[in-house]
Write a protein that holds these residues in place. Structure first.
Motif, PDB file in Angstrom:
ATOM      1  N   ASN A  48      11.078   2.795  -0.242  1.00 28.59           N
ATOM      2  CA  ASN A  48      12.258   3.129   0.566  1.00 28.59           C
ATOM      3  C   ASN A  48      12.207   2.450   1.931  1.00 28.59           C
ATOM      4  O   ASN A  48      13.168   1.806   2.352  1.00 28.59           O
ATOM      5  N   SER A  49      11.105   2.601   2.627  1.00 28.85           N
ATOM      6  CA  SER A  49      10.957   1.998   3.955  1.00 28.85           C
ATOM      7  C   SER A  49      10.976   0.480   3.865  1.00 28.85           C
ATOM      8  O   SER A  49      11.568  -0.202   4.698  1.00 28.85           O
ATOM      9  N   ARG A  50      10.334  -0.042   2.866  1.00 30.22           N
ATOM     10  CA  ARG A  50      10.301  -1.502   2.677  1.00 30.22           C
ATOM     11  C   ARG A  50      11.700  -2.046   2.438  1.00 30.22           C
ATOM     12  O   ARG A  50      12.085  -3.089   2.982  1.00 30.22           O
ATOM     13  N   LEU A  51      12.487  -1.374   1.628  1.00 29.56           N
ATOM     14  CA  LEU A  51      13.860  -1.793   1.366  1.00 29.56           C
ATOM     15  C   LEU A  51      14.651  -1.844   2.666  1.00 29.56           C
ATOM     16  O   LEU A  51      15.333  -2.836   2.945  1.00 29.56           O
ATOM     17  N   LEU A  52      14.539  -0.816   3.468  1.00 27.75           N
ATOM     18  CA  LEU A  52      15.260  -0.787   4.737  1.00 27.75           C
ATOM     19  C   LEU A  52      14.772  -1.884   5.677  1.00 27.75           C
ATOM     20  O   LEU A  52      15.576  -2.567   6.317  1.00 27.75           O
TER      21      LEU A  52
END
Length: 64
Positions: A48-52
């Motif tokens: 999730n954080s990586r996608l953002l």
């Protein structure tokens, strides 16, 4: 081009093109005056954080 926060050995972002495109579409709506809210959720550790981060790195300053 890899974001500067990642090392050369960081895994490539895979199978997230649809999510990145959805975020870009939301950004375009916001730029044209249509407010939006995005909920990014999922189990811990699935990126999730990586996608953002990848989305934010890919946005030009002129897009904001």
């Amino acid at each position: 081009m890899r974001p500067i926060y990642e090392s050369a050995t960081a895994p490539q972002l895979v199978a997230r093109a649809l999510q990145i495109e959805a975020l870009r579409a939301v950004l375009e709506n916001v730029r044209t005056g249509r407010g939006r809210c995005v909920l990014l959720s999922g189990d811990a550790g699935i990126g999730n954080s990586r996608l953002l981060r990848e989305f934010v790195v890919g946005v030009n300053a002129s897009d904001l």
